[in-house]
Each structure stands twice: as structure tokens, then as C-alpha cells.
Design an enzyme around this catalytic site. Structure first.
Site, PDB file in Angstrom:
ATOM      1  N   LYS A  65       0.845  -1.196   0.000  1.00  0.00           N
ATOM      2  CA  LYS A  65       0.000   0.000   0.000  1.00  0.00           C
ATOM      3  C   LYS A  65       0.883   1.250   0.000  1.00  0.00           C
ATOM      4  O   LYS A  65       1.886   1.306   0.721  1.00  0.00           O
ATOM      5  CB  LYS A  65      -0.905  -0.024   1.239  1.00  0.00           C
ATOM      6  CG  LYS A  65      -1.965   1.081   1.254  1.00  0.00           C
ATOM      7  CD  LYS A  65      -2.892   0.903   2.450  1.00  0.00           C
ATOM      8  CE  LYS A  65      -3.970   1.965   2.528  1.00  0.00           C
ATOM      9  NZ  LYS A  65      -4.882   1.782   3.672  1.00  0.00           N
ATOM     10  N   SER A 140      -9.673   1.910   2.552  1.00  0.00           N
ATOM     11  CA  SER A 140      -8.779   2.595   1.667  1.00  0.00           C
ATOM     12  C   SER A 140      -7.735   1.709   0.980  1.00  0.00           C
ATOM     13  O   SER A 140      -7.143   2.132  -0.006  1.00  0.00           O
ATOM     14  CB  SER A 140      -8.058   3.692   2.446  1.00  0.00           C
ATOM     15  OG  SER A 140      -7.268   3.139   3.481  1.00  0.00           O
ATOM     16  N   SER A 164      -9.884  -0.410   6.838  1.00  0.00           N
ATOM     17  CA  SER A 164      -9.301  -0.323   5.497  1.00  0.00           C
ATOM     18  C   SER A 164      -8.586  -1.558   4.970  1.00  0.00           C
ATOM     19  O   SER A 164      -8.235  -1.602   3.797  1.00  0.00           O
ATOM     20  CB  SER A 164      -8.342   0.859   5.428  1.00  0.00           C
ATOM     21  OG  SER A 164      -9.081   2.033   5.210  1.00  0.00           O
TER      22      SER A 164
HETATM   23  N1  GLN Z   1     -13.160   4.173   5.903  1.00  0.00           N
HETATM   24  C1  GLN Z   1     -12.565   4.609   7.137  1.00  0.00           C
HETATM   25  C2  GLN Z   1     -12.203   6.083   7.041  1.00  0.00           C
HETATM   26  O1  GLN Z   1     -12.503   6.647   6.048  1.00  0.00           O
HETATM   27  C3  GLN Z   1     -11.384   3.765   7.495  1.00  0.00           C
HETATM   28  C4  GLN Z   1     -10.160   4.090   6.740  1.00  0.00           C
HETATM   29  C5  GLN Z   1      -8.982   3.293   7.172  1.00  0.00           C
HETATM   30  O2  GLN Z   1      -9.115   2.280   7.849  1.00  0.00           O
HETATM   31  N2  GLN Z   1      -7.812   3.778   6.824  1.00  0.00           N
HETATM   32  O3  GLN Z   1     -11.655   6.637   7.924  1.00  0.00           O
END
Ligand code: GLN
Length: 464
Positions: A65, A140, A164
Site C-alpha cells: 500500500k 482505503s 481499510s
Molecule cells: N473508511 C474509514 C475512514 O474513512 C477507514 C479508513 C482506514 O481504515 N484507513 O476513515
């Protein structure tokens, strides 16, 4: 071929690491329309020549990532603010992979600074779901999940602040583990919300997750929150399944699509057949976890993102204000919310209350684990949604309904592929007490074996 089978083939000399790297690089290029990668490692073939076949991950390509910093490849975190940025050091997770003989295949697409649930907040382009390219792979870590699902890489790293790793894993029909907070070093992970962030693996089988975790987990003097717990992931999978006590979380049973409910029931039925005792339990705090998360995560984010002012690193464009105008809409929204909830007049009303709630949520969970080995709930309320469908930011936030609790409590949680709905994958989530990461994998392996891998599909075929 799954990663552990590939590793065996390399070890036994049936495949050369160069052949493996070549095939994956070629697939990643051929399926560029999935938007999974922001950068590919053009030196991977040279690196493959130097692989030690005895190393724990000998020659296995890993998709990383793009919020984990790398010295030889650019790191953007999906943001215009870091376009063209090369870090002067390597994230510990990446360093450990390399030391174990793995090859970094490329850097994967993500929502800007890991803020989002669809990869649509990437400043560059969205990633797409290999099961249906008109849909999101989730976010994400959407690029990492899409890459593993389409077998553009046998293994991937993601980061999970509120879901994410697990949500994209569920949307793409692969496994994703959010380890216990501290099991994997965060050194070199571009901070979103530091008290919630955790690095973890995505893979197409439980054994593959274990392979990666044995290399990733461990104490790191460069991350004071890292834990010294020994990692024994692969070993734990060889042990017999203990008599299990599973708790289905009542608060997570309503409002899910039919396919999600079916997958959950199917999972419990299989585990029941394997001798698990299943009961319904209540975790009252779960229904408020999302509210607390969307106060605490932006609060920490607003502080972490303050460093992008063009002074020390990244892009500088005119003055500070022009530079910071490069943030995308969602990052700006989080900064505004975060500074608001931390402002002196509202601090107690929002941040203070959310922190107190966080402690309560953990107390409730630990009480449940006094007579349970794991909690079971859906990973997400629905399968992958179409790109562009979530116009309202709150609707997007609701995708994180079942995942944020593990981050708020620091507990380990694993998304397991458990079914399909309209041809799209559906995940079931296991959550356990602190340091039960290995035990969760053991449970998932029992399910995987009992169902003969029926929930694993390869929408674009396999590299080998
Ligand atoms: N969807 C969540 C957010 O927007 C989690 C994102 C993540 O785990 N990095 O914060």
C-alpha cells in the site's frame, strides 16, 4: 497457485523467482485498468535474480500500500501533496519483507492518506473491483485488495484505521487481518490516526496470511507502541481446533443485505458442525462506535496532516495556503471536523466524550471475552457498491459500521470470504481478545478447510 504453494515451488526449484516476478509484473501491466497500482517496481526482475531460495518468503512478490514508505519507489499516500516523494528510509514492515526474501512488486492505490472506503478519494484514479470493474474494490486499501483478488500479486500489505484492510478484503473476496494494535510496527506508515492505525496482510488463503504475519509481527525499537509478543502464526495453524465458543453480535444483525445475512448464517452453521458453541450476545457500544470513530479519527488526522505545509517534504506550491489547497475534498473535510472537535469550546463535548466512550467500548468487549473465544459479525452490511454511488459522505462512512470497533478497542479482527451475493463476494468478520490473532486465523482455517475453499474465486484466473 496460492502464495505458500508458490513458495514451495520456488524452494524446490520448480519455479525460478525471475519467472514468478515476470509473470506478476506482466499481469499487473495487463490489468492496469483495475487501477490497483500507483507504481510498479521496474527493478523487480533484477532483484529476483538475487533471491535466496531458503529465505522465509523467497521470491514472493508483495504489493505494498502506498502509504508505507519505500526508499526505491515513490510514496504518495494517494495525495498530490506527496507526488514524486521518495522517502529517505524504509517502513519496518517493508524492510522485514525484504529481509525475508520477498520482492516489492509495486505500490498500491488508496484513498488519499487512507481516508475513505472506496479508493475514489485517491488523487490519481480510483481502483476497481476485479469481480465487477464498475464497482469499488473498497478502501482505503482498495488497490491491495484488487491486486490480490485478481492475482496481480500473491500477497499484499494494507493499513487499517477503521476497516481499510477488512472492508476491501470482503469486497474483493480475499482474507484481510487487522492485527492487535502494536503487533506490526507502524514505523514508516504515513500516519492517519496514530492510535487506530495498524499495518496488516491481505491474501487468498489463511496459510498465506500466516506466512506473511510470521515475518511482519514483532517488536520494533522504532515504534514505541509495538508489542514484544512472539509470533507463531504458521505453527498455530498446525494445532488442533480447540472447543470454540463464538458470540454472534446482536447489534450487527439488522440492516444487512440478504446475501450478507446468508453468509453469516452459513459460517455459523459450518462452525457449529465443527463443534463450536454459538450464542447470540449483545455489545451495546457497537451501535455508537461509528459516531466515536468519526470524531476521534479526524481529530488525530487534523494533527497528523498539519505537517504537510511544503516546508520539510513533499510538494511546495507557492505559500503554505496554496500548498495545503492540494489536499482533496475528503482530507479537507477531516481536517475541518478534526480541528472543530478539538477546539477549546467543544473539546469536552466531542473529543472528551468520544474518548470516554472508547474506554467503555473496550470494557464491554473484554467482558464478552470472559466466556467467548471470538465475536462473529459481518465485515460490511452490503457487498461492493458501484463507483460514484456514494455521493453523501455519511453514506460512505456507514460502510465502516462493523469495522471501526476493532480499531477503537485495539482488538484483532479478520475478514473471511464467506459467500457471494449477485456474483459479488461477501465477508464475515471474526474479532478476538488482545493477541488472539493466531487463534482467529486458526478458526478461519477450520472454516476454509470445511468448505473446501468454496468461497475463493479467481475472477481473472491465476498467474500460476
Ligand atoms: N473508511 C474509514 C475512514 O474513512 C477507514 C479508513 C482506514 O481504515 N484507513 O476513515
Amino acid at each position: 497457485m496460492l502464495a505458500h504453494a508458490l513458495l514451495k515451488a520456488v524452494r524446490e526449484g520448480r519455479l525460478h523467482p525471475r519467472e514468478v516476478a515476470e509473470a506478476y509484473l506482466e499481469r499487473a501491466r495487463r490489468h492496469a485498468h483495475l487501477g490497483a497500482f500507483l507504481a510498479l517496481n521496474e527493478r523487480v526482475l533484477e532483484e529476483a535474480e538475487r533471491v535466496d531460495r531458503e529465505a522465509p518468503l523467497a521470491g514472493l512478490p508483495v504489493a505494498v500500500k502506498d502509504n508505507l514508505v519505500t526508499r526505491d519507489l515513490p510514496t504518495t499516500a494517494g495525495s498530490r501533496l506527496l507526488e514524486g516523494f521518495f522517502a529517505p528510509y524504509e517502513a519496518t514492515a517493508v524492510r522485514r519483507l525484504k529481509e525475508a526474501g520477498a520482492l516489492v512488486l509495486g505500490k498500491t492505490n488508496l484513498d488519499e492518506f487512507a481516508m475513505g472506503s472506496s479508493t475514489e478519494h485517491s488523487a490519481f484514479f480510483p481502483a476497481r473491483n476485479p469481480f465487477d470493474p464498475s464497482r469499488t474494490p473498497g478502501g482505503s486499501s482498495g488497490g491491495s485488495a484488487a491486486a490480490v483478488s485478481a492475482d496481480l500479486a500473491p500477497l499484499a500489505l494494507g493499513s487499517d484505521t477503521g476497516g481499510s484492510i477488512r472492508q476491501p478484503a470482503a469486497y474483493c473476496g480475499v482474507y484481510g487481518l487487522k492485527p492487535t494494535y502494536g503487533r506490526v510496527s507502524r514505523y514508516g506508515l504515513i500516519a492517519y490516526a496514530s492510535s487506530l492505525d495498524q499495518v496488516g496482510p491481505l491474501a487468498r488463503s489463511v496459510r498465506d496470511l500466516a506466512l506473511l504475519m510470521d515475518v511482519l509481527a514483532g517488536e520494533d525499537p522504532l515504534d514505541a507502541t509495538s508489542l514484544s509478543a512472539p509470533s507463531r502464526f504458521q505453527k498455530a495453524l498446525e494445532e488442533p481446533l480447540p472447543p470454540l465458543r463464538l458470540g454472534v453480535v446482536k447489534e450487527a444483525l439488522e440492516g444487512n443485505t440478504e446475501g450478507v445475512s446468508r453468509a453469516l448464517e452459513g459460517f455459523l452453521e459450518v462452525m457449529g458442525r465443527l463443534g463450536a458453541r454459538v450464542k447470540e450476545v449483545s455489545w451495546p457500544g457497537l451501535s455508537l462506535a461509528l459516531n466515536a470513530y468519526y470524531i476521534l479519527a479526524p481529530a488525530e488526522a487534523s494533527s497528523n496532516l498539519a505537517r504537510y505545509d511544503g516546508t520539510l517534504f513533499g510538494v511546495r506550491k507557492g505559500g503554505v495556503e496554496e500548498t495545503r489547497a492540494l489536499f482533496g475534498l475528503e482530507a479537507k473535510r477531516r481536517i475541518l471536523v478534526g480541528t472543530f472537535v478539538l477546539s477549546s469550546g467543544y473539546y469536552e463535548a466531542f473529543y472528551g466524550r468520544a474518548q470516554a466512550f472508547r474506554a467503555r467500548l473496550k470494557r464491554e468487549a473484554l467482558a464478552l471475552f470472559s466466556d467467548l473465544d471470538a465475536l462473529v459479525l459481518p465485515t460490511t452490511p452490503t457487498p461492493a457498491f458501484p463507483l460514484g454511488a456514494m455521493k453523501d459522505p455519511l453514506a460512505m462512512y456507514r460502510q465502516d459500521l462493523y469495522t471501526v470497533a476493532a480499531n477503537l478497542t485495539g482488538l484483532p479482527a479478520l475478514s473471511v470470504p464467506a459467500g457471494f451475493e449477485g456474483g459479488l463476494p461477501v465477508g464475515v468478520q471474526l474479532m478476538g481478545p488482545p493477541l488472539s490473532d493466531e487463534a482467529l486465523l486458526r478458526v478461519a482455517l477450520a472454516f476454509e478447510e470445511a468448505t473446501d475453499g468454496a468461497h475463493l474465486r479467481t475472477p481473472l484466473g491465476e498467474a500460476f
